[in-house]
Design a protein around this motif. Structure first.
Motif, short mmCIF file in Angstrom:
data_model
loop_
_atom_site.label_atom_id
_atom_site.label_comp_id
_atom_site.label_asym_id
_atom_site.label_seq_id
_atom_site.Cartn_x
_atom_site.Cartn_y
_atom_site.Cartn_z
N THR A 1 -1.20 -21.74 1.37
CA THR A 1 -2.55 -21.22 1.51
C THR A 1 -3.03 -21.17 2.95
OG1 THR A 1 -3.45 -23.43 1.09
CG2 THR A 1 -3.22 -21.95 -0.80
N LEU A 2 -2.30 -21.79 3.86
CA LEU A 2 -2.68 -21.70 5.28
C LEU A 2 -2.55 -20.28 5.79
CD1 LEU A 2 -1.22 -24.76 7.22
CD2 LEU A 2 -3.61 -24.09 7.01
N LEU A 3 -1.68 -19.51 5.20
CA LEU A 3 -1.45 -18.14 5.63
C LEU A 3 -1.33 -17.26 4.39
CD1 LEU A 3 -0.91 -16.32 8.13
CD2 LEU A 3 1.53 -16.68 7.71
N LEU A 4 -2.20 -16.29 4.28
CA LEU A 4 -2.21 -15.39 3.13
C LEU A 4 -1.58 -14.05 3.52
CD1 LEU A 4 -5.89 -16.03 1.96
CD2 LEU A 4 -3.81 -17.24 1.25
N ARG A 5 -0.85 -13.46 2.61
CA ARG A 5 -0.28 -12.14 2.83
C ARG A 5 -0.69 -11.20 1.71
NH1 ARG A 5 6.10 -10.26 3.78
NH2 ARG A 5 5.76 -8.09 3.16
N GLU A 6 -1.14 -10.03 2.09
CA GLU A 6 -1.49 -8.99 1.11
C GLU A 6 -0.87 -7.68 1.57
OE1 GLU A 6 -5.41 -6.78 -0.85
OE2 GLU A 6 -5.65 -8.37 0.64
N ASP A 7 -0.08 -7.07 0.70
CA ASP A 7 0.56 -5.79 1.01
C ASP A 7 -0.18 -4.66 0.30
OD1 ASP A 7 2.34 -7.41 2.26
OD2 ASP A 7 4.08 -6.87 1.04
N ALA A 8 -0.40 -3.57 1.02
CA ALA A 8 -1.01 -2.37 0.45
C ALA A 8 -0.27 -1.18 1.02
CB ALA A 8 -2.50 -2.30 0.77
N GLY A 9 0.54 -0.54 0.20
CA GLY A 9 1.36 0.55 0.71
C GLY A 9 2.36 0.01 1.71
N ARG B 1 -8.05 -0.83 9.42
CA ARG B 1 -7.26 -0.18 8.37
C ARG B 1 -6.97 1.27 8.74
NH1 ARG B 1 -3.91 -1.52 4.39
NH2 ARG B 1 -5.05 -3.47 4.58
N LYS B 2 -7.93 1.95 9.31
CA LYS B 2 -7.74 3.35 9.70
C LYS B 2 -6.63 3.47 10.75
CE LYS B 2 -11.53 5.55 10.33
NZ LYS B 2 -12.79 6.05 10.96
N GLU C 1 -3.25 2.70 9.06
CA GLU C 1 -2.80 3.80 8.21
C GLU C 1 -2.29 4.97 9.05
OE1 GLU C 1 -6.22 4.56 5.82
OE2 GLU C 1 -5.68 3.05 4.31
N THR C 2 -2.90 5.20 10.20
CA THR C 2 -2.43 6.26 11.09
C THR C 2 -1.00 5.99 11.55
OG1 THR C 2 -4.66 6.77 11.87
CG2 THR C 2 -2.83 7.44 13.29
N VAL C 3 -0.75 4.74 11.96
CA VAL C 3 0.59 4.37 12.42
C VAL C 3 1.58 4.35 11.26
CG1 VAL C 3 1.97 2.57 13.52
CG2 VAL C 3 -0.35 3.05 14.36
N ALA C 4 1.15 3.82 10.13
CA ALA C 4 2.04 3.70 8.97
C ALA C 4 2.48 5.06 8.43
CB ALA C 4 1.35 2.91 7.86
N ALA C 5 1.70 6.10 8.72
CA ALA C 5 2.04 7.44 8.23
C ALA C 5 3.14 8.10 9.06
CB ALA C 5 0.79 8.33 8.25
N ILE D 1 7.62 -2.41 4.92
CA ILE D 1 6.40 -2.60 5.71
C ILE D 1 6.56 -1.94 7.07
CG2 ILE D 1 4.87 -4.28 6.80
CD1 ILE D 1 4.63 -4.12 3.76
N ARG D 2 5.54 -1.13 7.46
CA ARG D 2 5.57 -0.42 8.73
C ARG D 2 4.56 -0.96 9.74
NH1 ARG D 2 5.85 5.80 6.30
NH2 ARG D 2 7.77 5.49 5.09
N VAL D 3 3.50 -1.57 9.23
CA VAL D 3 2.44 -2.11 10.09
C VAL D 3 2.04 -3.48 9.57
CG1 VAL D 3 0.11 -1.78 11.00
CG2 VAL D 3 1.57 0.21 10.61
N VAL D 4 1.81 -4.41 10.49
CA VAL D 4 1.33 -5.75 10.15
C VAL D 4 -0.02 -5.97 10.81
CG1 VAL D 4 1.77 -8.23 10.28
CG2 VAL D 4 3.68 -6.64 9.95
#
Length: 262
Positions: A4-12, A197-198, A201-205, A49-52
């Motif tokens: 719980t010290l570090l949370l990870r959430e992936d979206a796309g 996020r914007k 998403e630009t980089v991830a595209a 994963i393309r962007v962190v």
């Protein structure tokens, strides 16, 4: 993640890591450094994963090392020398691994990023900060020059500016941080999440092979002479050109259509 010290959430294609220790302003304790190091290692081999995005929970991004934990080792037989050596080596290794990630990294910073917290932000490829955020390498105010944070800072901002920050312990605003090159974008606090996020998403595209090769080449060429850098970068561009998806991207551009990258 179970830690719980570090949370990870992936979206796309975007992974968000949240430093989740608000009670100590997300300090880089031994446990936090271990959690970050472990998750960075997992991300390094995650091709999806393309962007962190790296952010902090609670009232601040990151206040640097855990001073209470550091002081507790004053009572060691060697007055903490071995522990401090391990601590700074571990932190440095984590920072190097973060920069070496094949993915583009973005620090989403709010309120404060101080000492090793400023180092953490500076180590990311880009930084988005909310208005009112302060950045500082302020260890000198308590008698500890921020020598390890200095390494990341001096690779982002002009040396004279970095030295002023390091030797005075004074903070700089988000606006000033953008002026000196530490921050890429400054936004209203309520828009920090969406603006980050914007950008992500630009980089991830973009085509993954292009950004992965490009990021690695970017940091490698910084350590070369101009002539060496051109020779190296030319080889990277050849590798990029020979990729099938790059061929498709160029053909699509010439044919005025969207590339079929799958």
């Amino acid at each position: 993640m179970t830690d719980t010290l570090l949370l990870r959430e992936d979206a796309g294609h975007i992974a968000t890591l949240t430093l989740n220790s608000p009670s100590n302003y997300n300090a880089l304790s031994d446990a936090m450094l271990a959690a970050l190091s472990a998750e960075i290692a997992r991300l390094a081999v995650d091709r999806s994963i393309r962007v962190v995005v790296l952010k902090g929970a609670g009232k601040a991004f990151c206040a640097g090392h855990d001073l209470k934990e550091m002081q507790s080792h004053r009572s060691d037989a060697d007055e903490g020398a071995a522990y401090y050596q391990r601590l700074f080596a571990t932190c440095s290794a984590m920072m190097l691994a973060l920069q070496a990630l094949p993915q583009v990294t973005i620090a989403q910073v709010h309120t404060i990023a101080t000492a090793a917290g400023c180092q953490l932000a500076a180590t990311c490829d880009m930084v988005v900060a909310s208005e009112g955020t302060r950045f500082g390498v302020n260890g000198v105010n308590i008698g500890l020059f921020c020598s390890t944070p200095m390494v990341a800072l001096t690779r982002k901002v002009p040396p004279a500016v970095a030295f002023e920050m390091l030797s005075t312990g004074e903070f700089v605003s988000a606006a000033r941080a953008r002026e000196i090159g530490l921050v890429n974008r400054v936004t209203a606090p309520e828009e920090l999440e969406s603006e980050t996020r914007k950008l992500a998403e630009t980089v991830a595209a973009k085509l993954s092979i292009a950004t992965r090769l490009g990021k690695s080449a970017f940091y490698t060429q910084l350590g070369l002479t101009t002539a060496e850098a051109y020779a190296f970068a030319g080889r990277v561009m050849v590798e990029n050109m020979l990729d099938a998806d790059t061929d498709e991207g160029i053909c699509a551009f010439l044919e005025k259509r969207k590339p079929n990258w799958g």
